[in-house]
Design a protein around this motif. Structure first.
Motif, PDB file in Angstrom:
ATOM      1  N   UNK A  69       8.824  -5.217  -5.549  1.00 34.82           N
ATOM      2  CA  UNK A  69       8.128  -5.383  -4.849  1.00 34.82           C
ATOM      3  C   UNK A  69       7.628  -6.000  -3.533  1.00 34.82           C
ATOM      4  N   UNK A  70       6.803  -5.245  -2.820  1.00 30.50           N
ATOM      5  CA  UNK A  70       6.932  -5.595  -1.196  1.00 30.50           C
ATOM      6  C   UNK A  70       5.936  -6.647  -0.813  1.00 30.50           C
ATOM      7  N   UNK A  71       6.950  -8.172  -0.284  1.00 28.27           N
ATOM      8  CA  UNK A  71       5.573  -8.364  -0.006  1.00 28.27           C
ATOM      9  C   UNK A  71       4.768  -8.099   0.862  1.00 28.27           C
ATOM     10  N   UNK A 101       0.565  -1.465  -0.116  1.00 32.37           N
ATOM     11  CA  UNK A 101      -0.117  -0.347  -0.571  1.00 32.37           C
ATOM     12  C   UNK A 101       0.410   1.429  -0.323  1.00 32.37           C
ATOM     13  N   UNK A 102       2.161   0.961   0.576  1.00 34.00           N
ATOM     14  CA  UNK A 102       2.783   2.133   0.927  1.00 34.00           C
ATOM     15  C   UNK A 102       4.506   2.244  -0.008  1.00 34.00           C
ATOM     16  N   UNK A 103       4.843   1.387  -1.059  1.00 31.63           N
ATOM     17  CA  UNK A 103       5.858   1.230  -1.292  1.00 31.63           C
ATOM     18  C   UNK A 103       6.114   2.167  -2.502  1.00 31.63           C
ATOM     19  N   UNK A 104       4.614   2.668  -3.017  1.00 33.28           N
ATOM     20  CA  UNK A 104       5.445   3.979  -3.932  1.00 33.28           C
ATOM     21  C   UNK A 104       5.674   5.033  -3.616  1.00 33.28           C
ATOM     22  N   UNK A 105       5.046   5.518  -2.607  1.00 39.34           N
ATOM     23  CA  UNK A 105       5.153   6.898  -1.552  1.00 39.34           C
ATOM     24  C   UNK A 105       6.363   6.656  -1.548  1.00 39.34           C
TER      25      UNK A 105
END
Length: 377
Positions: free
Chosen positions: A200-202, A167-171
């Motif tokens: 991509x984060x798990x 949910x927050x990875x791109x930010x």
């Protein structure tokens, strides 16, 4: 001296599974030298260190020692704080994750993240390493063993709560790109981006049911809060953060941290998990996270299981505290691992402190006596 404003720095908190070796103590000496330098420059410094006291490993160690987990961590936390004092560390706060105020805030933080939909309930299945308290997929194992410590792993499955990392990875990627100073040195930043964020984060497991020694999830009593959500939040709970909006004036003054000083082996947790937790809480991110190298013993990583450790108190008894502090600061470049042996330390103390510095002081005093009657106007 002009007031430069605030400066908040932290070290990683020491895990209370046993007595720390000189490689662990290096970080606290480095942080102390930065804190002292900043104070001299006129900053209002707050310097926090402490101990990380929950988890399955501690529960097992306490059983082996025939004591309760609380008795076990009280003893080890006392040893760790005693070593800080012996090394003349000028910390302003020594936090323990068993402190009542920390535990209450962790429960509030967990509840808030769950209410926001950042945390959900699921089940974990994978290969589990007990010493590292980490689950791994088959593809992450190295020669069938834990990629972090190289020890045996066992298949395990348990019900758990998870944090939605994606949910927050791109930010977070955007923040890292816009703030090149955020992760230092640059080699660590590249490693985090290329190996973890960009692929991509798990989602992250944030609760456990297979042991009891942890902070209970108060709305689901079979679960305890898993290590990273408990340990990392010390940086805000220690200065008065409140997840329900009642944070102290001290918190408002000192957060965000100016520097988190940590070992390179825990850089992923501090540069990925921790900033994402802060985003979920709508708090500003720390200004800089610095992953320092290791102090090796004969060029191999110090570890108690290998029996190649040197303890700070033994060195201080022999060389004196300032000589030991001087050595670890001199010997550790910021990018590459340093090395420690009794012979190297003796050599450095003799050449730098006795010969070079000692000689300079001796000559200076002799000349001031000879030409100025011992008084320098």
């Amino acid at each position: 001296m002009e007031d430069k404003g605030k400066y908040y720095l932290t070290t990683a908190i020491a895990y209370t599974s046993g007595k720390p070796h000189i490689g662990n103590n290096y970080e606290i000496v480095l942080a102390d030298s930065i804190a002292r330098f900043r104070r001299k420059e006129g900053y209002d410094v707050f310097f926090q260190t402490g101990t990380d006291e929950h988890g399955q490993k501690i529960e097992l160690k306490a059983q082996e020692a025939g004591v309760t987990p609380r008795e076990f961590v009280d003893n080890v936390a006392g040893i760790i704080q005693g070593m800080c004092d012996m090394l003349n560390i000028s910390y302003d706060k020594f936090i323990r994750t068993t402190d009542d105020c920390h535990e209450k805030q962790v429960q509030k933080i967990f509840k808030r993240m769950y209410a926001q939909g950042d945390i959900y309930k699921g089940a974990y299945e994978g290969m589990y390493c007990t010493p590292c308290e980490s689950f791994w997929t088959e593809s992450q194992l190295v020669d069938g063993k834990c990629p972090d410590c190289g020890r045996e792993v066992k298949p395990a499955r348990e019900e758990a709560y998870f944090f939605r990392m994606s949910k927050y990875a791109d930010r977070l990627i955007r923040h890292i790109n816009e703030h090149p100073e955020f992760i230092q040195p640059v080699s660590r930043k590249n490693e985090m981006m290329n190996n973890f964020l960009l692929p991509g984060l798990q989602d992250l497991c944030v609760s456990r049911t297979s042991f009891k020694w942890g902070i209970p999830v108060d709305f689901d009593p079979g679960h305890v809060v898993y290590v990273w959500l408990d340990a990392l939040t010390n940086y805000i709970t220690g200065i008065g953060y409140d997840a329900e909006g009642g944070s102290t004036e001290q918190y408002k003054k000192f957060w965000p941290a100016d520097l988190h000083l940590i070992g390179k082996d825990i850089i992923r947790f501090h540069t990925i998990y921790w900033p994402i937790f802060l985003m979920a809480l709508d708090e500003p991110l720390p200004k800089q996270i610095f992953g320092h190298p290791w102090l090796l013993m004969n060029s191999g990583k110090m570890s108690k299981s290998r029996g190649n450790v040197i303890y700070a108190d033994d060195l201080v008894d022999f060389f004196g505290v300032d000589a030991v502090r001087y050595y670890v600061l001199h010997e550790m470049p910021f990018e590459n691992d340093g090395n420690a042996t009794w012979e190297l330390i003796a050599e450095r103390v003799n050449s730098d402190l006795a010969n070079t510095l000692g000689n300079l002081v001796n000559r200076t005093i002799s000349m001031s006596n000879k030409y100025f009657g011992g008084v320098v106007a």
